[in-house]
Scaffold this active site. Sequence first.
Site, PDB file in Angstrom:
ATOM      1  N   CYS A   1      42.358   9.946 -29.838  1.00  0.00           N
ATOM      2  CA  CYS A   1      41.808   9.095 -30.893  1.00  0.00           C
ATOM      3  C   CYS A   1      42.770   8.967 -32.075  1.00  0.00           C
ATOM      4  O   CYS A   1      42.751   7.954 -32.783  1.00  0.00           O
ATOM      5  CB  CYS A   1      40.454   9.622 -31.356  1.00  0.00           C
ATOM      6  SG  CYS A   1      40.473  11.361 -31.843  1.00  0.00           S
TER       7      CYS A   1
ATOM      8  N   HIS B   1      37.713  14.480 -34.491  1.00  0.00           N
ATOM      9  CA  HIS B   1      37.771  13.101 -34.009  1.00  0.00           C
ATOM     10  C   HIS B   1      38.247  12.190 -35.133  1.00  0.00           C
ATOM     11  O   HIS B   1      37.994  12.445 -36.312  1.00  0.00           O
ATOM     12  CB  HIS B   1      36.370  12.672 -33.547  1.00  0.00           C
ATOM     13  CG  HIS B   1      36.318  11.304 -32.945  1.00  0.00           C
ATOM     14  ND1 HIS B   1      37.072  10.922 -31.866  1.00  0.00           N
ATOM     15  CD2 HIS B   1      35.589  10.200 -33.301  1.00  0.00           C
ATOM     16  CE1 HIS B   1      36.816   9.660 -31.565  1.00  0.00           C
ATOM     17  NE2 HIS B   1      35.927   9.203 -32.424  1.00  0.00           N
TER      18      HIS B   1
END
Length: 784
Positions: free
Chosen positions: A296, A744
């Site tokens: 990510c 994340h």
Amino acid sequence: MIGDSLLQGRVMAEVGEVLMSVLSTIRVPRPGDRVHKDECALSFSSPESEGGLYVCMNSFLGFGSQYVDRHHTRTGQRAYLHITRTRKTQVITSDNSLVYCTSVLTLLLSFKVSLSMAGLMSADSVSHTLQVQQWDGEVRQESRHAADLKQLDNGVKIPPSGWRCEVCDLQENLWMNLTDGKVLCGRRYFDGSGGNNHALLHFQQTGHPLAVKLGTITPDGADVYSYDEDDMVLDPKLPEHLAHFGIDMMTMEKVGLEIAVNQRVGEWEVIQESGTTLRPLSGPGLTGMKNLGNSCYLNSVMQVLFTVPDFQNKYVSNIDKIFDEAPSDPTQDFKTQVIWCACKRTHILTFLFPQGDQIGIAPRMFKALVGRGHPEFSTNRQQDAQEFLLHFINMVERNCRSGLNPSEAFRFLVEERIVCQQSQKAKYTQRVDYILQLPVPMDQATNTEELQEAERRREEADSSAGPLPTVRAQIPFTACMAALSEPEILTDFWSSAVQAKTTATKTTRFASFPDYLVIQIKKFTFGLDWVPKKLDVSIDVPDTLDLSALRGAGQQPGEELLPEVAPPPLMTPDVEVKGILVLDDSTVSQLCEMGFPLEACRKAVYYTGNTGIDAAMNWVMGHMDDPDFSAPLVLPGCSSAPGTTPTESLSEEHLATIVSMGFSRDQATKALRATSNVLERAVDWIFSHLDDLESMEVSEGGRSAADSEGSREPPPGPRVRDGPGKYELFAFISHMGTSTMCGHYVCHIKKDQQWVIFNDQKVCASEKPPKDLGYLYFYRRVAE
């Protein structure tokens, strides 16, 4: 009848000739062959796309229907395996067929064709192989030194923050030796980044084999390198070895879990806007990217970069030209893969799931190429988005030696003004940067009483009652900017004015303002107990920014500059022979291997009296900006004067090798002279000095327009774009989790006055962009 027989025989002969021609281009995959059967090498096509995927039965490269003819025309390849997959109510059906790019309509499938088709279908695809390799790369062998590692009882305790290399004061890529606790910088990469090799030199001098990378220590372990075994290794006794220097991993685990539970509950929901129903988006520039296993950070950075016109103009606008000039294997070409990634996200994606979510593009080949050889980005571990951004910019720099360089959009000059407090004389230096790092002054929080009450409740609360509401420190953006502009106190500054060490102040300002400004909020730190943590803060980052007041003004009227005088040499009687200092060749060689000019290395050893690599390296780092840094050193008692040293003859073979890489002869000459005519060092040096080399005037013949190197003026500084310091926010990247090694990333980008959230393959219209919780902020200059 005879005529018909002759015609039939001629046709059969032609068919046989064509068949033999086709069969000669068909190969059966062997172990080690790269089989690209999951995605097109030049576009976003896959077996699920309309038209499917055509796999060349010779090179095993995959091509979408719009590129297979281009490949056939360029290579003459005729046989392709056509793979299609159709999604039907969660069931995928496959259809494989053989396709010939020839006028012959029917060809008998030979035994070789059957073997090739079977081999292609059974072979692991490159994407699968890469994924396995990336995970296998994390499986490390136990070091043979770990069990019986000797640790010195020297009383060294490592603080949880504020680390610097003990030789050159570098603050990044730092390694702590597990034998003596020395904190030193890591290896210098071929592009000039990384470190200055001091951890490696320390091993060569002491033989202490194991070092741990600071900043990677978590309750689950850390990155440990064995210089003796020349590999990343496992240390089963790591908690014990770290505790020797005051680092308690057990405490880190307990407190780290507590932080994750009590402080991060609301962060994930707010940043991902989980509390609202977001409207899915798709179309050009609105294509998501699949998460390949903690990728990510890469997805977020690339989504933002390719909204910048410089990157679009460099890679998207020239797509046909670059594809036509691509090598035979475009999966290994940097420009082709960047275009591949850029163009995929600018197209309308064909396939959506029933609920409207995108399938998203999978940048497997791109990730493998940009991460190849890098100890962190080549793995599937989570990484720091800021570090990846700088890594990618470095790769762009190395691959844009001529023509448009899109990274120039972010490049700016920093002016550092150092004032000796005893003499009040000043020194000015400039350096290149791409990111403005903004400190977070926690003592400037505007809700101190609320924070204290929340802490009291947390200490008194029953753990079974569940997490308490999150209370974040409210830090004014103006306080962060004020902390950045405050003078830094230097307590060990050698002043050339007073010829002694004294106190000085260092002030940092902009020497130029870039077209696009990246601001990093320095949220990640360590507590006093060595617990890695992220400052849980809310910062009122503005939509518009005026930094005009932070422009450096250079030397002030009436201000005196510090004299350009080097520190006195540290002479010792045992190294002088009849008044002449005998230079330690081994120390000179070690400095040269780091890419510094030979004469500068000789000066460093001379002026530090042969006292070792550490002292010499400190001298080099303190005098790199001296105008005579690379001028010849004349030892006492020598009759030669500066400028009379004979020029060392350079190897024509070395010159030709470097010129073949795309550099001019003068640039190759400069690199070889700076590295004592050693080819390997010259190649390393040339990539770390691209800005200086690109500024050299080069004629069409490859020679400098100047008559000789000695007659040229010193090359100007790196090319930068300057303009007003007024900006507007157009994107930001946010991080969720307790450290850059986990969690994340998502990004928000403003498109047509509408904020859009890119959460890997999920792309939606943003309802409440959490601008106060970002990690990296991207601004563009406002035209006046």
